[in-house]
Structures are given as structure tokens and as C-alpha cells.
Design an enzyme around this catalytic site. Sequence first.
Site, PDB file in Angstrom:
ATOM      1  N   ARG A 243       0.716  -1.279  -0.051  1.00  0.00           N
ATOM      2  CA  ARG A 243       0.083  -0.022  -0.011  1.00  0.00           C
ATOM      3  C   ARG A 243       0.902   1.145   0.042  1.00  0.00           C
ATOM      4  O   ARG A 243       1.848   1.242   0.503  1.00  0.00           O
ATOM      5  CB  ARG A 243      -0.862   0.027   1.112  1.00  0.00           C
ATOM      6  N   LYS A 273      -2.144  -2.125   7.944  1.00  0.00           N
ATOM      7  CA  LYS A 273      -3.550  -1.756   7.875  1.00  0.00           C
ATOM      8  C   LYS A 273      -3.936  -2.814   8.975  1.00  0.00           C
ATOM      9  O   LYS A 273      -5.071  -2.529   9.660  1.00  0.00           O
ATOM     10  CB  LYS A 273      -4.254  -2.085   6.804  1.00  0.00           C
ATOM     11  N   HIS A 333      -2.951   2.074  -5.683  1.00  0.00           N
ATOM     12  CA  HIS A 333      -3.471   0.998  -4.939  1.00  0.00           C
ATOM     13  C   HIS A 333      -4.107   0.103  -5.931  1.00  0.00           C
ATOM     14  O   HIS A 333      -3.984  -1.158  -5.619  1.00  0.00           O
ATOM     15  CB  HIS A 333      -4.665   1.295  -4.013  1.00  0.00           C
ATOM     16  N   ARG A 336      -1.971  -3.324  -6.898  1.00  0.00           N
ATOM     17  CA  ARG A 336      -2.230  -4.231  -6.003  1.00  0.00           C
ATOM     18  C   ARG A 336      -3.387  -5.536  -6.560  1.00  0.00           C
ATOM     19  O   ARG A 336      -3.313  -6.637  -6.972  1.00  0.00           O
ATOM     20  CB  ARG A 336      -2.943  -4.191  -4.557  1.00  0.00           C
ATOM     21  N   HIS A 371      -3.418  -9.433   3.334  1.00  0.00           N
ATOM     22  CA  HIS A 371      -4.712  -9.349   3.704  1.00  0.00           C
ATOM     23  C   HIS A 371      -5.195 -10.165   5.135  1.00  0.00           C
ATOM     24  O   HIS A 371      -4.438 -11.065   5.498  1.00  0.00           O
ATOM     25  CB  HIS A 371      -5.739  -9.963   2.536  1.00  0.00           C
ATOM     26  N   TYR A 381      -3.764 -20.717  13.857  1.00  0.00           N
ATOM     27  CA  TYR A 381      -2.685 -21.590  13.748  1.00  0.00           C
ATOM     28  C   TYR A 381      -1.921 -21.369  12.701  1.00  0.00           C
ATOM     29  O   TYR A 381      -0.984 -22.088  12.274  1.00  0.00           O
ATOM     30  CB  TYR A 381      -3.838 -22.673  13.701  1.00  0.00           C
TER      31      TYR A 381
END
Length: 417
Positions: A243, A273, A333, A336, A371, A381
Site C-alpha cells: 500500500r 492496515k 493502490h 495490488r 490481507h 494456527y
Amino acid sequence: MPLTETQAKNAKPRERAYKLSDSEGLFLLVQPNGTKLWRMKYRHSGKEKLLSFGAYPAVGISAAREKRAEAKALLIQGQDPMQSKGQSQREELETFEAVAKRWHDNRKSALNPAHAERVWSRLERDVFPALGNKPIHEITAPDVLAMIREIEKRGALDISRRAKQGVGQVFQFAIACGLAANDPTTHLRGALKPRPRVQHMSRLPLSELPAFLEKLRGYQEEGERRSAITRDAVMFALLTWVRTKELRFAVKSEFEGLNTTEPIWRIPANRMKMGREHLVPLSAQATAIAKKMIASSTGDYIFPGIHPNKPLSENTMIYALYRLGYHSRQTVHGFRGLASTWANEQLVEFGKPAIWIRRYHEDWVEMQLAHSDKDEVRSAYNAAEYLTPRRRMMQDWADFLIGGTVVDIKRGRKRAA
């Protein structure tokens, strides 16, 4: 009919809390965890309120009815039983903010510290001013909706939904603790303003990337030094899938192993983020830019602004795209999304009879984009960073940008298994 001792004793928990009525507003609230709590509903000064008389069987039916009679006597005198000795102290302890603090303390150890801080800050900023001082059992659906409407006035529709979700979680905790009988947010379905349709960041088709890169190589603004920094910053963003904020504030100390076969850019959690440290494996092309910028920068920022000790301006890269003729066609952006489309379309032939499978696993792509994993259990996990396969993927992407060495297989030509 009044409640009997047998009915109270034999009441079994259900999936949801339910009431066993006695009379004159007195009822036994049976919780999903089996706890049975005495409550009395009454009205004072035109407002519906709820008294707590303790838990059954510690407080039996006779004792609960005596407490009800005492409360009724106060009402006849025009007094609010809630304000009687002991009740006012209990009310203070059971305000929404006090219960929310207990809820947050109970769960924050399982959360990422940065995320836990964001959750609490959201409550402090948007929820507590409206609901914080109210006794939690007195808060109604209209109270919550009024708070949400104030957030919606700012156009912050995502925040309004998160605020509603946070209030609902506090109420679920309160219900389990016997501090509230229901969750008012369950009555708000359909009442919140709908979110506008998502506007995806503009991006070019992959077929136009060679022309874009050719224009970028010739980009000029005021002074060759400034032009070179802007060109390299835009290219670095395209090469790394980060970003704008993550790139603009990059400092020299974040880059490791630039002279090895496994160079890494370690972005700290406070700039991400999702609030967690992000490792970016660097391709040879990205490494070359990082080394050049680190060597030429006199300050800490590898992409400095006009002054060496300040980062690149927030609008420098997007204005460069405008000057190159890509206004409304490509954003920083949007790189991405462009890279994600490329990675998800890469297929390889496998086996006989031939089938087509993904070249890059979706987890590698999502990890590279930093993300969040919406599945909290899976996220807890799945501590793998996939650095080795991501490094290969990012080198393939860089090679594709420079020379198109990775074949771009369009969707629809072959079907992936």
C-alpha cells in the site's frame, strides 16, 4: 399463574435465554449456561426499567417476592427502586462502559494487540459518548440506532457496522453474566444505511502494462533527482504489492539481506492496515531499487520527499500517473489488484490426461497482499509466512513486468482443476 418452586427448580437451559413469569413484573430469567436470575420489570417516570434480585436458588421464590413488594412500596411513594440503597451502586457498576471494559479485558489476550487497541478506541470514540453512562439493562434498540445514526452522518458506514457489532458483542457478554436480558442490536436488522456499491481501484488490463512501463521509464517532473525518486517509487510499489502508506514511510533499517539470496523488507506492525508485521520477499529488480535508493538517500527514508528527512508526499505517485495519462485508469493502490489478477490467472499443465492447476496458491497471494484471514481460528494456527514460494512468485512477477517471461494464461482458455 404464579411461578411454583417445582417449575423454577426444573427449568432447563435452552439455546436462548427465556423467562418464567411469576406476577406483578417479577420473572425468572433462565440463561443458556443454566444460571437462573430474578428480574422485575417496572415503569417509573414513563420509562421501563429492570431490577435485579439475585440468582435462584440462593434467592428463593419467597425472598424474590419480598423484594418485589419492597420495590412496589417505593413506587407507590413515587420513588424509583433503582435508586434505593445498594441499587444505585449496582447501577453504576453495570453501566455499558463498565461492562464493555470487562468484556474487552476478557477477550483481548486472544487478539492482536493493535487490533484490540482499535476495537477499544472505536468504542471510546463513537459508542461511549452516547451509551457509556447508561445502565446496560436500560439500553434499547432506538438508543443504539441513534448512536449509529451519528456515525452515519459522517459517511462512515463501515465504522457504523463495526460499532453495532461491538455493541452486540458487549451485550452477549452481559447476557451471559446476567447483566442484561436481551441484545438490542438484534432488532436493528435492515435499519442501518446500506453501503454503496464497492468502487474498485482503477487498474489497467495486463496487456497494457508494457506501454505503461515504457511511459514510466521516461517520466519527468521538476528536476532529474525528483523524477528518478518518483519513477523508482512507482516501480517499487508495482514490484512489491504494498500500500502507498507502507511504501512512503519505508526506512533503511527495515531492509535486510540485500546482498544475500534472500532479501527481505520487514514492515513494522504500526504501519500495516491489519496491525501485524509484514515480511515482503524482494525480487532481484526490487532489491536493485532498494539498494540504489538506500545508497543515494541522505536521510532515513529510502523514498524521501523534497526534504531528505521527510517521506515522499502522499500525492506524488498518483499525480505522476495522472501526468502519464492514466487519470481514472490506474491508481497506485490498483497495482495490488493488477498483480492479484495476474497471480490468480497463472495456470500450469499437470498430469495425463492434462489438467490445469494454479501456479500460485491463493494463500501465497493473500499473504503477499497482507490481507486478513477472516477465519480467526485458521489465522491463529496459520503462522506460516510462505516466504520461499512467495519469493519465487514475486520474482516471476518482476520478470513478467520486465520481459514477459511468465506466460499470462487468460481465464476461459483452460479450466483449472
